[in-house]
Design a protein around this motif. Sequence first.
Motif, PDB file in Angstrom:
ATOM      1  N   PHE A   1       0.811  -1.214   0.000  1.00  0.00           N
ATOM      2  CA  PHE A   1       0.000   0.000   0.000  1.00  0.00           C
ATOM      3  C   PHE A   1       0.842   1.261   0.000  1.00  0.00           C
ATOM      4  CE2 PHE A   1       1.203   0.453   4.331  1.00  0.00           C
ATOM      5  CZ  PHE A   1       0.849   1.725   4.733  1.00  0.00           C
ATOM      6  N   TYR A   2       2.140   1.138   0.270  1.00  0.00           N
ATOM      7  CA  TYR A   2       2.968   2.323   0.417  1.00  0.00           C
ATOM      8  C   TYR A   2       4.156   2.221  -0.517  1.00  0.00           C
ATOM      9  CZ  TYR A   2       5.742   5.982   2.677  1.00  0.00           C
ATOM     10  OH  TYR A   2       6.493   7.107   2.921  1.00  0.00           O
ATOM     11  N   HIS A   3       4.281   3.199  -1.396  1.00  0.00           N
ATOM     12  CA  HIS A   3       5.413   3.283  -2.301  1.00  0.00           C
ATOM     13  C   HIS A   3       6.070   4.649  -2.115  1.00  0.00           C
ATOM     14  CE1 HIS A   3       4.303  -0.231  -4.844  1.00  0.00           C
ATOM     15  NE2 HIS A   3       3.086   0.083  -4.424  1.00  0.00           N
ATOM     16  N   ARG A   4       7.375   4.681  -2.130  1.00  0.00           N
ATOM     17  CA  ARG A   4       8.077   5.959  -2.046  1.00  0.00           C
ATOM     18  C   ARG A   4       9.332   5.872  -2.894  1.00  0.00           C
ATOM     19  NH1 ARG A   4       9.511   9.362   3.480  1.00  0.00           N
ATOM     20  NH2 ARG A   4       9.334  11.417   2.534  1.00  0.00           N
ATOM     21  N   ASN A   5       9.420   6.744  -3.883  1.00  0.00           N
ATOM     22  CA  ASN A   5      10.575   6.795  -4.768  1.00  0.00           C
ATOM     23  C   ASN A   5      11.260   8.143  -4.618  1.00  0.00           C
ATOM     24  OD1 ASN A   5       9.721   4.296  -5.821  1.00  0.00           O
ATOM     25  ND2 ASN A   5       8.426   5.316  -7.334  1.00  0.00           N
ATOM     26  N   ALA A   6      12.584   8.132  -4.609  1.00  0.00           N
ATOM     27  CA  ALA A   6      13.294   9.394  -4.397  1.00  0.00           C
ATOM     28  C   ALA A   6      14.709   9.320  -4.947  1.00  0.00           C
ATOM     29  CB  ALA A   6      13.345   9.740  -2.905  1.00  0.00           C
ATOM     30  N   GLU A   7      15.217  10.486  -5.302  1.00  0.00           N
ATOM     31  CA  GLU A   7      16.641  10.654  -5.582  1.00  0.00           C
ATOM     32  C   GLU A   7      17.300  11.128  -4.291  1.00  0.00           C
ATOM     33  OE1 GLU A   7      16.778  13.509  -8.698  1.00  0.00           O
ATOM     34  OE2 GLU A   7      16.026  12.128 -10.230  1.00  0.00           O
ATOM     35  N   CYS A   8      18.394  10.511  -3.909  1.00  0.00           N
ATOM     36  CA  CYS A   8      19.007  10.801  -2.615  1.00  0.00           C
ATOM     37  C   CYS A   8      20.499  11.067  -2.744  1.00  0.00           C
ATOM     38  CB  CYS A   8      18.812   9.619  -1.660  1.00  0.00           C
ATOM     39  SG  CYS A   8      17.101   9.134  -1.402  1.00  0.00           S
TER      40      CYS A   8
END
Length: 399
Positions: free
Chosen positions: A60-67
Amino acid sequence: MKFFRFFLLFTGFLFTHPVFGQNDSLDWIIQKVQNKYEGIHSMSYTIHYRMKFLSDDDTFYHRNAECKIIKVPKDTLYGLCFWFKRIGEGASKEECYYDLENVYTFSPSNDTLTVYRVHDTFDLAYNFESASRNLMNVYLRSVNPLIKNLKDTSNIVRLQSVTHNGEDCYLLEIYFPDEEELSEMKRNVYIRKKDFVIINRSFQLKSDGDYQYEEWNLTNIEFNTVTKEKLDAYFKSKTKKYKRHIYTEDILPELLEEGTPAPPFTGTDHLTGKQISLENLKGKIAILDFSYMSCHFCVQSIPHLVEIQKEYSDKGLVILWLDAFDGEEKSKKRLTDFIDKHSINYPILLTSRNVDHAYHVSGYPTMYVVGKDGIIMKVFRGYSEDLKEKLKAFLNTQD
């Protein structure tokens, strides 16, 4: 006291794939990984994080990021200087930067730069770290937690040679012993063979028949190209036209005091569909249990309340489970099975977050004992192993 806020190996070593060289021992791989990460002072990467919480049917939880993160051992809060930007379809494009003094967030959708003075209060620093750790938890600060898992003689480790996302990898499968209500705990770690970099890891557990799962997948990994000077310069150029807003921490309200009137509420009995309100409880002592299905410690409380209901129902006691989280249709279907599985002998009322707010509930479970006159008599916050005894001791003082 155990409290849930709004939710988390080496007795055997098995080579389960024949493709290994002379040096492909577990100790050799551990040393290579340790040497690799000790030589890294900064990382940049794209992370794809996903999570399935216990009672959810699917992820239910997706998180995409550039870090971009820099190892700073002297930093007492996070041990890192970091920057990340949310990416992906529907993402806010929000950027976040911690310069070792404050955390800053800003977004192209508005002209406000929010400043979080995380060194001022521990709670603010902790809450921010809790919300962001899934993006930064990539072992740069230390690989010691992983090595500890691998060398713990109560765990079981399997080593395989596999291909992951087109990369030749070592797959370490770590199986943990069961703990109380937790079982089938397993961690998978994919280590890229060419440079001993961890490119994917996951963790799962089972509790009360439901699985929780987390996965971190890293791509576009680069090492030792990020400096604080570069991040400072980028931050200044991006935010020079933003208006600064100092974040004031939301102070959680104290629970309602004993001796004060219980706020009115109305909920729907999940099994019968009937409406039940505080008015219906007049002339009876009631335990209002603010809980929900996916709350581990709420589930731990159920056997205690079932026993209390059996012993005191003929004395006019009413127990109500007030649930503001499981009112969606897919949750309702699971809720019926949940009631049967735990032999719950008191009503589960589907309510709203407004009821939780009216009772100043911010953690689960929270229980209010309300008297025959609608006045709060006792408050219990969180779960404890002697919950039943505490409730009985109080109820036995009542007429």
